[in-house]
Scaffold this active site. Structure first.
Site, mmCIF file in Angstrom:
data_model
loop_
_atom_site.group_PDB
_atom_site.id
_atom_site.type_symbol
_atom_site.label_atom_id
_atom_site.label_comp_id
_atom_site.label_asym_id
_atom_site.label_seq_id
_atom_site.Cartn_x
_atom_site.Cartn_y
_atom_site.Cartn_z
ATOM 1 N N GLY A 31 68.882 59.219 18.618
ATOM 2 C CA GLY A 31 69.903 59.386 19.654
ATOM 3 C C GLY A 31 70.237 58.090 20.369
ATOM 4 O O GLY A 31 69.948 57.008 19.875
ATOM 5 N N ASN A 32 70.878 58.228 21.543
ATOM 6 C CA ASN A 32 71.438 57.081 22.268
ATOM 7 C C ASN A 32 72.313 56.274 21.291
ATOM 8 O O ASN A 32 72.110 55.080 21.066
ATOM 9 C CB ASN A 32 70.334 56.209 22.886
ATOM 10 C CG ASN A 32 70.919 55.220 23.881
ATOM 11 O OD1 ASN A 32 70.852 54.011 23.699
ATOM 12 N ND2 ASN A 32 71.559 55.719 24.915
ATOM 13 N N LEU A 33 73.256 56.979 20.739
ATOM 14 C CA LEU A 33 73.993 56.462 19.592
ATOM 15 C C LEU A 33 74.914 55.296 19.952
ATOM 16 O O LEU A 33 75.481 55.247 21.037
ATOM 17 C CB LEU A 33 74.800 57.601 18.958
ATOM 18 C CG LEU A 33 73.960 58.809 18.526
ATOM 19 C CD1 LEU A 33 74.844 59.872 17.884
ATOM 20 C CD2 LEU A 33 72.836 58.409 17.584
ATOM 21 N N GLY A 36 76.149 51.161 15.365
ATOM 22 C CA GLY A 36 75.291 51.114 14.172
ATOM 23 C C GLY A 36 75.051 52.499 13.610
ATOM 24 O O GLY A 36 75.159 52.721 12.395
ATOM 25 N N HIS A 37 74.748 53.460 14.495
ATOM 26 C CA HIS A 37 74.526 54.834 14.038
ATOM 27 C C HIS A 37 75.810 55.427 13.452
ATOM 28 O O HIS A 37 75.785 56.101 12.416
ATOM 29 C CB HIS A 37 74.087 55.726 15.206
ATOM 30 C CG HIS A 37 72.782 55.340 15.827
ATOM 31 N ND1 HIS A 37 72.695 54.820 17.102
ATOM 32 C CD2 HIS A 37 71.519 55.408 15.368
ATOM 33 C CE1 HIS A 37 71.426 54.603 17.396
ATOM 34 N NE2 HIS A 37 70.687 54.944 16.367
ATOM 35 N N GLN A 149 69.887 49.145 7.400
ATOM 36 C CA GLN A 149 69.116 47.966 6.996
ATOM 37 C C GLN A 149 68.544 47.240 8.212
ATOM 38 O O GLN A 149 67.702 46.363 8.080
ATOM 39 C CB GLN A 149 70.003 47.015 6.182
ATOM 40 C CG GLN A 149 70.279 47.535 4.781
ATOM 41 C CD GLN A 149 71.383 46.784 4.072
ATOM 42 O OE1 GLN A 149 71.870 45.754 4.558
ATOM 43 N NE2 GLN A 149 71.802 47.297 2.934
ATOM 44 N N GLN A 154 61.319 49.791 7.347
ATOM 45 C CA GLN A 154 61.391 51.263 7.353
ATOM 46 C C GLN A 154 62.166 51.774 6.132
ATOM 47 O O GLN A 154 61.732 52.700 5.439
ATOM 48 C CB GLN A 154 62.056 51.718 8.647
ATOM 49 C CG GLN A 154 62.431 53.182 8.685
ATOM 50 C CD GLN A 154 63.026 53.570 10.023
ATOM 51 O OE1 GLN A 154 62.315 53.706 11.010
ATOM 52 N NE2 GLN A 154 64.336 53.751 10.088
HETATM 53 P P1 AMP Z 1 67.123 54.894 15.569
HETATM 54 O O1 AMP Z 1 67.933 55.876 16.347
HETATM 55 O O2 AMP Z 1 66.943 53.592 16.260
HETATM 56 O O3 AMP Z 1 65.834 55.476 15.026
HETATM 57 O O4 AMP Z 1 67.980 54.551 14.290
HETATM 58 C C1 AMP Z 1 68.489 55.556 13.448
HETATM 59 C C2 AMP Z 1 69.083 54.907 12.234
HETATM 60 O O5 AMP Z 1 70.115 54.010 12.630
HETATM 61 C C3 AMP Z 1 68.060 54.078 11.431
HETATM 62 O O6 AMP Z 1 68.282 54.292 10.049
HETATM 63 C C4 AMP Z 1 68.400 52.669 11.842
HETATM 64 O O7 AMP Z 1 68.062 51.710 10.872
HETATM 65 C C5 AMP Z 1 69.903 52.754 12.017
HETATM 66 N N1 AMP Z 1 70.417 51.663 12.866
HETATM 67 C C6 AMP Z 1 70.022 51.353 14.125
HETATM 68 N N2 AMP Z 1 70.679 50.269 14.578
HETATM 69 C C7 AMP Z 1 71.517 49.876 13.577
HETATM 70 C C8 AMP Z 1 72.456 48.812 13.426
HETATM 71 N N3 AMP Z 1 72.683 47.919 14.389
HETATM 72 N N4 AMP Z 1 73.121 48.724 12.255
HETATM 73 C C9 AMP Z 1 72.901 49.617 11.252
HETATM 74 N N5 AMP Z 1 72.028 50.646 11.339
HETATM 75 C C10 AMP Z 1 71.347 50.776 12.487
#
Ligand code: AMP
Length: 285
Positions: A31-33, A36-37, A149, A154
């Site tokens: 969350g906190n989208l 990137g998300h 990426q 991960q």
């Molecule tokens: P998170 O909510 O931080 O667990 O991220 C969820 C997904 O979004 C994971 O697959 C992350 O790698 C991806 N993600 C987070 N930040 C970015 C970004 N700046 N660019 C691309 N993917 C992202």
């Protein structure tokens, strides 16, 4: 957009889509989208007929002194953003649903690459990630899952896990989305003070500098890394690691390798930032 707070609605919807032979994509998030998300959702839409996003701040991937409690939770805003980019279903499980017997599960997962790079500094982190992703894969049963990426280790670990555990799921890695000044979008960027935010883009600049130096035929990786690490420290970062690794299996890279990734984790004040940059070595004989 369907909002599923429980697995019954999720399972019924997925089953109905399956009956219509629709291809289902899945984007797990905490969350906190941000942009990137949303790029992951768009990527999933390119490959699938229906896209499911989950939002769950997974307690088992946080260490005891980490930011689980203060991690930003912005569910309503997230749902608006997801609706805006035509997500088909958002799954919002409760902790009880995902961890029916409690957080300390007797079944323990020790995935590949768990004790190097981020894993060396965050013991148990990748076990927690692997555990929750397995749970979500079992509940959602998608055809495709998209990960960023941005979290390179991960993504590498999850590819390996999916293959080794025979999940019939295609894993897609989506490119890192960055702010205009190069800083990779992250929910943790909002922890930065104004002054730290000004310095933060130096992390990505360091990665491009390392790449450029390596490509200008300076194959003494350790010297380049040492100098760049020192520059980061001079700027105020506390470097956890800065390393050049094989892009596929994360083994320590040398001039003999072809596809490599520079990975970095560093604290700026209290905020831990990670970033990476992949490139091809021009070492043809
Ligand atoms: P998170 O909510 O931080 O667990 O991220 C969820 C997904 O979004 C994971 O697959 C992350 O790698 C991806 N993600 C987070 N930040 C970015 C970004 N700046 N660019 C691309 N993917 C992202």
């Amino acid at each position: 957009m369907i909002v599923a707070n429980n697995r019954n609605l999720l399972r019924e919807t997925v089953q109905a889509w399956r009956n219509q032979q629709l291809k289902i994509g899945f984007v797990p998030t905490m969350g906190n989208l941000h942009a990137g998300h949303l790029a992951l959702v768009k990527e999933a839409q390119q490959h699938c007929d229906r896209v499911i996003v989950s939002i769950f701040v997974n307690p088992t991937q946080f260490g005891p002194c980490e930011d689980f409690e203060r991690y930003p939770r912005t569910e309503q805003q997230d749902c608006q953003l997801l609706k805006g980019c035509r997500t088909d279903l958002v799954y919002l499980p409760t902790e009880r649903q995902l961890y029916p017997t409690g957080r300390t599960t007797q079944t323990q997962i020790v995935p590949a690459y768990a004790d190097i790079l981020c894993g060396a500094h965050r013991p148990g982190h990748f076990s927690g990630v692997a555990l929750v992703v397995i749970k979500l894969f079992n509940l959602v049963q998608p055809d495709v899952a998209v990960f960023g990426q941005k979290d390179y280790q991960q993504l590498t670990m999850l590819r390996r896990m999916t293959e080794e555990l025979n999940f019939p799921i295609e894993i897609i890695g989506a490119p890192i989305v960055r702010e205009e000044d190069g800083l990779a979008f992250s929910s943790r960027n909002q922890y930065l003070t104004e002054q730290e935010r000004e310095v933060a883009p130096f992390l990505y600049q360091t990665l491009t500098n390392v790449r450029d130096k390596v490509l200008s035929a300076q194959l003494n990786f350790s010297l380049i890394i040492k100098e760049s690490s020192n520059l980061l420290e001079e700027k105020g970062f506390k470097v956890e690691y800065l390393e050049i690794r094989d892009a596929v299996d994360l083994s320590v890279a040398s001039g003999e390798h072809k596809e490599v990734t520079i990975l970095v984790a560093a604290y700026l004040g209290k905020t831990r930032l990670i970033d990476n940059l992949s490139f091809t070595l021009n070492n043809e004989i």
